[in-house]
Design a protein around this motif. Sequence first.
Motif, mmCIF file in Angstrom:
data_model
loop_
_atom_site.group_PDB
_atom_site.id
_atom_site.type_symbol
_atom_site.label_atom_id
_atom_site.label_comp_id
_atom_site.label_asym_id
_atom_site.label_seq_id
_atom_site.Cartn_x
_atom_site.Cartn_y
_atom_site.Cartn_z
ATOM 1 N N PRO A 3 0.810 -1.237 0.000
ATOM 2 C CA PRO A 3 0.000 0.000 0.000
ATOM 3 C C PRO A 3 0.835 1.276 0.000
ATOM 4 N N ALA A 4 1.983 1.244 0.712
ATOM 5 C CA ALA A 4 2.816 2.458 0.773
ATOM 6 C C ALA A 4 3.359 2.796 -0.606
ATOM 7 N N ALA A 5 3.835 1.749 -1.325
ATOM 8 C CA ALA A 5 4.370 1.970 -2.678
ATOM 9 C C ALA A 5 3.260 2.437 -3.616
ATOM 10 N N THR A 6 2.056 1.867 -3.441
ATOM 11 C CA THR A 6 0.918 2.266 -4.276
ATOM 12 C C THR A 6 0.601 3.736 -4.065
ATOM 13 N N LEU A 7 0.564 4.150 -2.780
ATOM 14 C CA LEU A 7 0.248 5.553 -2.479
ATOM 15 C C LEU A 7 1.342 6.484 -2.982
ATOM 16 N N SER A 8 2.589 6.033 -2.885
ATOM 17 C CA SER A 8 3.701 6.850 -3.381
ATOM 18 C C SER A 8 3.570 7.049 -4.902
ATOM 19 N N ARG A 9 3.255 5.941 -5.627
ATOM 20 C CA ARG A 9 3.051 6.020 -7.088
ATOM 21 C C ARG A 9 1.884 6.940 -7.414
ATOM 22 N N LEU A 10 0.797 6.778 -6.618
ATOM 23 C CA LEU A 10 -0.390 7.605 -6.843
ATOM 24 C C LEU A 10 -0.064 9.082 -6.573
ATOM 25 N N GLY A 11 0.760 9.315 -5.544
ATOM 26 C CA GLY A 11 1.171 10.681 -5.212
ATOM 27 C C GLY A 11 1.952 11.312 -6.353
ATOM 28 N N THR A 12 2.895 10.525 -6.922
ATOM 29 C CA THR A 12 3.686 11.027 -8.052
ATOM 30 C C THR A 12 2.770 11.308 -9.243
ATOM 31 N N ALA A 13 1.832 10.369 -9.507
ATOM 32 C CA ALA A 13 0.911 10.531 -10.649
ATOM 33 C C ALA A 13 0.059 11.782 -10.463
ATOM 34 N N LEU A 14 -0.504 11.952 -9.267
ATOM 35 C CA LEU A 14 -1.339 13.139 -9.031
ATOM 36 C C LEU A 14 -0.496 14.408 -8.976
ATOM 37 N N GLY A 15 0.771 14.264 -8.562
ATOM 38 C CA GLY A 15 1.691 15.409 -8.598
ATOM 39 C C GLY A 15 1.883 15.893 -10.021
ATOM 40 N N VAL A 43 -18.114 7.415 16.972
ATOM 41 C CA VAL A 43 -17.147 6.309 16.853
ATOM 42 C C VAL A 43 -17.074 5.832 15.395
ATOM 43 N N ILE A 44 -18.245 5.650 14.765
ATOM 44 C CA ILE A 44 -18.259 5.166 13.364
ATOM 45 C C ILE A 44 -17.596 6.192 12.445
ATOM 46 N N MET A 45 -18.042 7.464 12.577
ATOM 47 C CA MET A 45 -17.526 8.503 11.662
ATOM 48 C C MET A 45 -16.017 8.691 11.805
ATOM 49 N N PHE A 46 -15.556 8.766 13.064
ATOM 50 C CA PHE A 46 -14.136 9.064 13.267
ATOM 51 C C PHE A 46 -13.245 7.843 13.006
ATOM 52 N N SER A 47 -13.778 6.622 13.269
ATOM 53 C CA SER A 47 -12.926 5.447 13.026
ATOM 54 C C SER A 47 -12.797 5.176 11.522
ATOM 55 N N ILE A 48 -13.900 5.291 10.788
ATOM 56 C CA ILE A 48 -13.801 5.107 9.328
ATOM 57 C C ILE A 48 -12.997 6.262 8.739
ATOM 58 N N GLY A 49 -13.284 7.471 9.277
ATOM 59 C CA GLY A 49 -12.593 8.662 8.782
ATOM 60 C C GLY A 49 -11.092 8.572 8.961
ATOM 61 N N LEU A 50 -10.661 8.003 10.108
ATOM 62 C CA LEU A 50 -9.229 7.927 10.411
ATOM 63 C C LEU A 50 -8.451 7.212 9.297
ATOM 64 N N ILE A 51 -9.048 6.128 8.780
ATOM 65 C CA ILE A 51 -8.377 5.389 7.687
ATOM 66 C C ILE A 51 -8.226 6.323 6.480
ATOM 67 N N GLY A 52 -9.315 7.034 6.171
ATOM 68 C CA GLY A 52 -9.280 7.965 5.042
ATOM 69 C C GLY A 52 -8.294 9.098 5.251
ATOM 70 N N TRP A 53 -8.236 9.629 6.489
ATOM 71 C CA TRP A 53 -7.314 10.749 6.755
ATOM 72 C C TRP A 53 -5.872 10.316 6.533
ATOM 73 N N ILE A 54 -5.545 9.102 7.040
ATOM 74 C CA ILE A 54 -4.156 8.622 6.926
ATOM 75 C C ILE A 54 -3.798 8.411 5.449
ATOM 76 N N LEU A 55 -4.706 7.755 4.705
ATOM 77 C CA LEU A 55 -4.437 7.512 3.277
ATOM 78 C C LEU A 55 -4.272 8.833 2.525
ATOM 79 N N GLU A 56 -5.207 9.758 2.784
ATOM 80 C CA GLU A 56 -5.135 11.056 2.104
ATOM 81 C C GLU A 56 -3.904 11.839 2.565
ATOM 82 N N GLY A 57 -3.557 11.684 3.850
ATOM 83 C CA GLY A 57 -2.368 12.369 4.392
ATOM 84 C C GLY A 57 -1.103 11.914 3.698
ATOM 85 N N ILE A 58 -0.969 10.578 3.523
ATOM 86 C CA ILE A 58 0.229 10.036 2.847
ATOM 87 C C ILE A 58 0.278 10.554 1.410
ATOM 88 N N LEU A 59 -0.879 10.520 0.747
ATOM 89 C CA LEU A 59 -0.942 10.953 -0.653
ATOM 90 C C LEU A 59 -0.620 12.443 -0.787
#
Lengths: 212, 227
Positions: free
Chosen positions: A166-178, B189-205
């Motif tokens: 997942p980390a590599a996927t997100l990194s690739r997606l980040g580059t693509a969206l960048g 609990v539902i909103m913030f727990s599901i949201g947390l996964i989304g926040w982390i994914l969006e944060g990394i991106l």
Amino acid sequence: MDLYYIDYISVYGRSWMHRVPAAIKMIALALIILLLLNIQTIPLLSAMLAAVILIAITAHLPVKTVFVLMLYPSLFLVILFFSITGITVAAVLIIILRVFAITGAVVVFFLTTSYPAIFSILSRFLPGFMIAALFFTYRSIFIISDSLNNIRTMFHLRGGINYRHPAATLSRLGTALGHFLVHSIEMSQRISDALKVRGFKNRIYHLGDKNG
Amino acid sequence: MSHIHLPDGILPAWLWVAGYVISALLVAILWRKGTATAQPREFANLGIFAAVMILAMALEIPPIGFHFNLSVITGIILKPRMSIIAAFIVNLMLAFVGHGGITVVGLNTLVLTIEMVAGCCMFRFLQKRMPMYGAGFAATVIGLACGTAASFGIIAAGSRWIEQISQSTYIHLGKQFTGGHLILGRLAVIMFSIGLIGWILEGILTAAILVFLSKNMPGLISNQEAG
């Protein structure tokens, strides 16, 4: 959600619903929403939902697209129902029918009315800079959507989504969206230059503009 | 799934009317009581980045239907004044395709504005204190958490009406009960727990995009300090 396809249906559709003036459809939509917000019985709400679906069918709208768009609030409803104790089937049905009927009515309205026609009506209520911003956004969607398709292809060629990494996927997606954002920013610069040359003053002129 | 667009028919009229009024007031205040003086560059950025958000929301990850918002990065680039207009445009255009309610465009605008402005402010604060990746990640998570908190606050404000429409009387084991009680704790609990996964994914991106942009267009990110 294919905005290209949705826009194509609303602009090039030739059904009776497409021919109804946008202002009349907007007034009818407002009345339908007000009615749906006040109806409390399952038979009436079911009849309204059936009427919306019937209009969609007679307007030759793609039923699958209408249903996919109409079902978007499902996720929110599931979360809401999990948070309500002792809710009866009747109450669940009333809420579901009301939400889907309103969403369906909005979707049918939009699939038979183009964005520019809607913006022209909104220009009677909203300030000029807001309408200009709406038109810019609408235009920009189609300017940059080709770029997004290229980026999507590039992302898939580089491995696409891999749930094991997942980390590599997100990194690739980040580059693509960048890349996508860099391209969008370049487009923004070109649009900005064109606007300066044309003497842009926070408003644009369009068909149906009462102040133009 | 980092935030949910509120649908029609769930919230009381006073609440969604208030959402429209507050959004209109915010636009008027941010735009110096309606006398708009944006430069062509700002307008072009506004149109492009509102479109970027709309298109990003169309990029769903199968099979869960998760999509990104890019709201925080758009807030960082557009700055707070333009963010509210972008939020209104995005919510209005998405409402026409069933992605969020038409009556609650004002409320969804407030939620998205809070995400964008909180994310932008946090990024400006953290940018000088942390590496780009960490600042982008933290700003996104905090911005999206603020947006979810705002969504929850709106639902909590309308909870009495939600209970009214979902309440009914039923008989179980010979006793009469009145059902349909909204448990806000469970909803949180539902909103913030599901949201947390989304926040982390969006944060990394978002952090990955910010790192990419800082290398390729450094002026775009660093210029934000002046705004």
